[in-house]
Motif scaffolding. Structure first.
Motif, PDB file in Angstrom:
ATOM      1  N   ASP A  12       0.723  -1.224  -0.117  1.00  0.00           N
ATOM      2  CA  ASP A  12       0.153  -0.130  -0.121  1.00  0.00           C
ATOM      3  C   ASP A  12       0.872   1.265   0.162  1.00  0.00           C
ATOM      4  O   ASP A  12       0.427   2.244  -0.290  1.00  0.00           O
ATOM      5  N   ASN A  13       2.086   1.147   0.513  1.00  0.00           N
ATOM      6  CA  ASN A  13       2.910   2.362   0.609  1.00  0.00           C
ATOM      7  C   ASN A  13       4.176   2.384  -0.254  1.00  0.00           C
ATOM      8  O   ASN A  13       5.034   3.242  -0.120  1.00  0.00           O
ATOM      9  N   LEU A  14       4.078   1.732  -1.321  1.00  0.00           N
ATOM     10  CA  LEU A  14       4.871   1.721  -2.526  1.00  0.00           C
ATOM     11  C   LEU A  14       4.893   2.781  -3.415  1.00  0.00           C
ATOM     12  O   LEU A  14       4.444   2.784  -4.553  1.00  0.00           O
ATOM     13  N   ASN A  15       4.965   3.882  -2.678  1.00  0.00           N
ATOM     14  CA  ASN A  15       4.892   5.134  -3.647  1.00  0.00           C
ATOM     15  C   ASN A  15       5.813   6.261  -3.078  1.00  0.00           C
ATOM     16  O   ASN A  15       6.529   6.125  -2.166  1.00  0.00           O
ATOM     17  N   PRO A  16       5.769   7.398  -3.732  1.00  0.00           N
ATOM     18  CA  PRO A  16       6.669   8.585  -3.372  1.00  0.00           C
ATOM     19  C   PRO A  16       6.705   8.764  -1.768  1.00  0.00           C
ATOM     20  O   PRO A  16       7.734   9.106  -1.171  1.00  0.00           O
ATOM     21  N   LEU A  17       5.553   9.100  -1.237  1.00  0.00           N
ATOM     22  CA  LEU A  17       5.359   9.304   0.056  1.00  0.00           C
ATOM     23  C   LEU A  17       5.902   8.295   0.983  1.00  0.00           C
ATOM     24  O   LEU A  17       6.627   8.446   1.887  1.00  0.00           O
ATOM     25  N   GLY A  18       5.543   6.986   0.521  1.00  0.00           N
ATOM     26  CA  GLY A  18       5.905   5.930   1.534  1.00  0.00           C
ATOM     27  C   GLY A  18       7.753   5.715   1.507  1.00  0.00           C
ATOM     28  O   GLY A  18       8.301   5.524   2.394  1.00  0.00           O
ATOM     29  N   ARG A  19       8.155   6.033   0.269  1.00  0.00           N
ATOM     30  CA  ARG A  19       9.421   6.083   0.303  1.00  0.00           C
ATOM     31  C   ARG A  19      10.119   6.872   1.130  1.00  0.00           C
ATOM     32  O   ARG A  19      11.136   6.697   1.656  1.00  0.00           O
ATOM     33  N   MET A  20       9.648   8.270   1.038  1.00  0.00           N
ATOM     34  CA  MET A  20      10.072   9.146   2.035  1.00  0.00           C
ATOM     35  C   MET A  20       9.997   8.790   3.348  1.00  0.00           C
ATOM     36  O   MET A  20      11.260   8.727   4.265  1.00  0.00           O
ATOM     37  N   TYR A  21       8.909   8.319   3.877  1.00  0.00           N
ATOM     38  CA  TYR A  21       8.768   7.896   5.055  1.00  0.00           C
ATOM     39  C   TYR A  21       9.565   6.612   5.603  1.00  0.00           C
ATOM     40  O   TYR A  21      10.027   6.615   6.770  1.00  0.00           O
ATOM     41  N   TYR A  22       9.728   5.675   4.796  1.00  0.00           N
ATOM     42  CA  TYR A  22      10.521   4.365   4.956  1.00  0.00           C
ATOM     43  C   TYR A  22      12.031   4.697   5.147  1.00  0.00           C
ATOM     44  O   TYR A  22      12.775   4.227   5.871  1.00  0.00           O
ATOM     45  N   SER A  23      12.499   5.672   4.372  1.00  0.00           N
ATOM     46  CA  SER A  23      13.747   6.186   4.178  1.00  0.00           C
ATOM     47  C   SER A  23      14.132   6.841   5.608  1.00  0.00           C
ATOM     48  O   SER A  23      15.271   6.640   6.305  1.00  0.00           O
ATOM     49  N   ALA A  24      13.382   7.624   5.869  1.00  0.00           N
ATOM     50  CA  ALA A  24      13.640   8.523   6.973  1.00  0.00           C
ATOM     51  C   ALA A  24      13.421   7.437   8.463  1.00  0.00           C
ATOM     52  O   ALA A  24      14.231   7.450   9.266  1.00  0.00           O
ATOM     53  N   SER A  25      12.573   6.567   8.301  1.00  0.00           N
ATOM     54  CA  SER A  25      12.256   5.676   9.568  1.00  0.00           C
ATOM     55  C   SER A  25      13.894   4.923   9.678  1.00  0.00           C
ATOM     56  O   SER A  25      13.931   4.489  10.645  1.00  0.00           O
ATOM     57  N   SER A  26      14.325   4.409   8.576  1.00  0.00           N
ATOM     58  CA  SER A  26      15.567   3.589   8.784  1.00  0.00           C
ATOM     59  C   SER A  26      16.684   4.306   9.657  1.00  0.00           C
ATOM     60  O   SER A  26      17.321   3.873  10.035  1.00  0.00           O
ATOM     61  N   PHE A  27      16.723   5.883   9.427  1.00  0.00           N
ATOM     62  CA  PHE A  27      17.692   6.710  10.133  1.00  0.00           C
ATOM     63  C   PHE A  27      17.305   7.034  11.511  1.00  0.00           C
ATOM     64  O   PHE A  27      17.863   7.343  12.372  1.00  0.00           O
ATOM     65  N   LEU A  28      15.675   7.143  11.543  1.00  0.00           N
ATOM     66  CA  LEU A  28      15.431   7.839  12.999  1.00  0.00           C
ATOM     67  C   LEU A  28      14.633   7.101  13.539  1.00  0.00           C
ATOM     68  O   LEU A  28      14.812   6.847  14.789  1.00  0.00           O
ATOM     69  N   CYS A  29      13.297   6.582  13.024  1.00  0.00           N
ATOM     70  CA  CYS A  29      12.422   5.959  13.988  1.00  0.00           C
ATOM     71  C   CYS A  29      12.739   4.629  14.529  1.00  0.00           C
ATOM     72  O   CYS A  29      12.522   4.326  15.459  1.00  0.00           O
ATOM     73  N   VAL A  30      13.200   3.768  13.443  1.00  0.00           N
ATOM     74  CA  VAL A  30      13.510   2.183  13.876  1.00  0.00           C
ATOM     75  C   VAL A  30      14.589   2.266  14.806  1.00  0.00           C
ATOM     76  O   VAL A  30      14.508   1.556  15.878  1.00  0.00           O
TER      77      VAL A  30
END
Length: 344
Positions: free
Chosen positions: A289-307
């Protein structure tokens, strides 16, 4: 690794990938330039009126050669407009609202977050190998200031006019003088906005990052709401007080190592008819559901910050920035809440 050299390469698919690479690399390098434009006031100066590189350098006290290259790159990326006959650069009203206006979208702040987060790349790379966490407090300060500056316009636009009215009876309670706990308040943008909108209410902001709390206190004083706000350095599982009419978690539940513990503590801290306002990044429940530009932005940020932050704390959770409504609902109901709805 073994490569089958006889496997044919689809030239169209290859060049599509190369085209994506060119865009990504250009955007990566542009991020630093956008931060420079923000720090040096280049966008703000250009919003005043069109300028040549020489004129913009004079306005901002910067070097013309650097500014010339910066402007060309910004125009190539569509962040600045260029008029070839006159050799001048300018901002459209939309570009100015997004990049330069104090009450605009503050998009450069998002790049401040990104550039600040990338400074931790060696530590995050090692964490990928070991599974260790990397706490929010360990990041470069640009991450903290960028986060506040980027999210504040979203809260200004939605918190009082949209989100609070969507909650049952909360607006009336706060108008009459309710109690609010702003959990994970960061630099205090949401706390100050609530205090300004509801002068009879008492707002308590908390965050485990002591340095952010110190800044939040200062921001509240500057805004003239220090007399009806208080701040404490504490986690979402340990913040003080009870009988709250509203507990709010703005864009932070997914960062926690123990969101279940936080949810349980929030339930105990609420009054009998209290409300928990959860604001989270929009996401579908499935990765697809999230394989789109917005999902990409959030997953990428999450790898560095949230997770990494979630893994740095006890609790066993690491929801990430695309947790989705189903997983958030599960945490909330497991903690004992019986009602859960998407309000806005």
């Amino acid at each position: 690794m073994t490569v089958d050299v006889d496997t044919p390469v689809d030239q169209d698919a290859l060049f599509e990938l190369i085209g994506r690479f060119v865009g990504d690399l250009g955007a990566t390098m542009a991020a630093g330039n956008i931060v420079i434009g923000h720090r040096l006031g280049l966008y703000s100066a250009l919003a005043d009126s069109p300028a040549t590189p020489e004129q913009l350098a004079t306005r901002t006290g910067t070097n013309q050669r650097y500014v010339t290259e910066w402007l060309a790159g910004q125009a190539a990326g569509g962040y600045v407009s260029f008029d070839a006959p006159t050799g001048t650069f300018s901002l459209t009203p939309e570009q100015a609202f997004a990049l330069a206006e104090p009450d605009g979208l503050s998009l450069p702040a998002a790049f401040l977050i990104a550039v600040g987060a990338l400074r931790a790349e060696p530590r995050i790379t090692e964490a990928f190998r070991t599974g260790a966490g990397f706490g929010w407090h360990e990041h470069d300060p640009d991450v903290f200031t960028g986060t506040e500056a980027f999210f504040r316009p979203l809260y200004v636009a939605n918190l009082v006019s949209n989100w609070i009215p969507a909650l049952d009876d909360v607006d009336a309670k706060l108008t009459a003088g309710g109690r609010v706990a702003d959990v994970g308040c960061g630099l205090g943008a949401s706390t100050v906005l609530l205090a300004q909108a509801y002068p009879n209410a008492t707002i308590v902001g908390s965050d485990y990052h002591r340095e952010s709390i110190d800044i939040a206190r200062s921001r509240a004083a500057d805004a003239g709401v220090a007399n009806r706000t208080s701040f404490e350095p504490s986690s979402a599982q340990t913040f003080s007080g009870s009988g709250y009419d509203l507990v709010a978690t703005f864009d932070c539940l997914h960062d926690m190592g123990d969101p279940f513990g936080a949810a349980r503590h929030i339930r105990e801290a609420l009054s009998t008819n209290g409300t928990w306002l959860i604001v989270e990044p929009y996401a579908g429940d499935a990765v697809s559901d999230n394989l789109n530009p917005l999902g990409r932005m959030y997953y990428s940020a999450s790898s560095f910050l949230c997770v990494p932050n979630g893994l740095s704390q006890p609790g066993g959770y690491s929801l990430g920035a695309q947790a989705g409504e189903r997983r958030i609902r599960q945490v909330v109901t497991d903690a004992g809440f019986t009602r859960f709805r998407r309000a806005a």
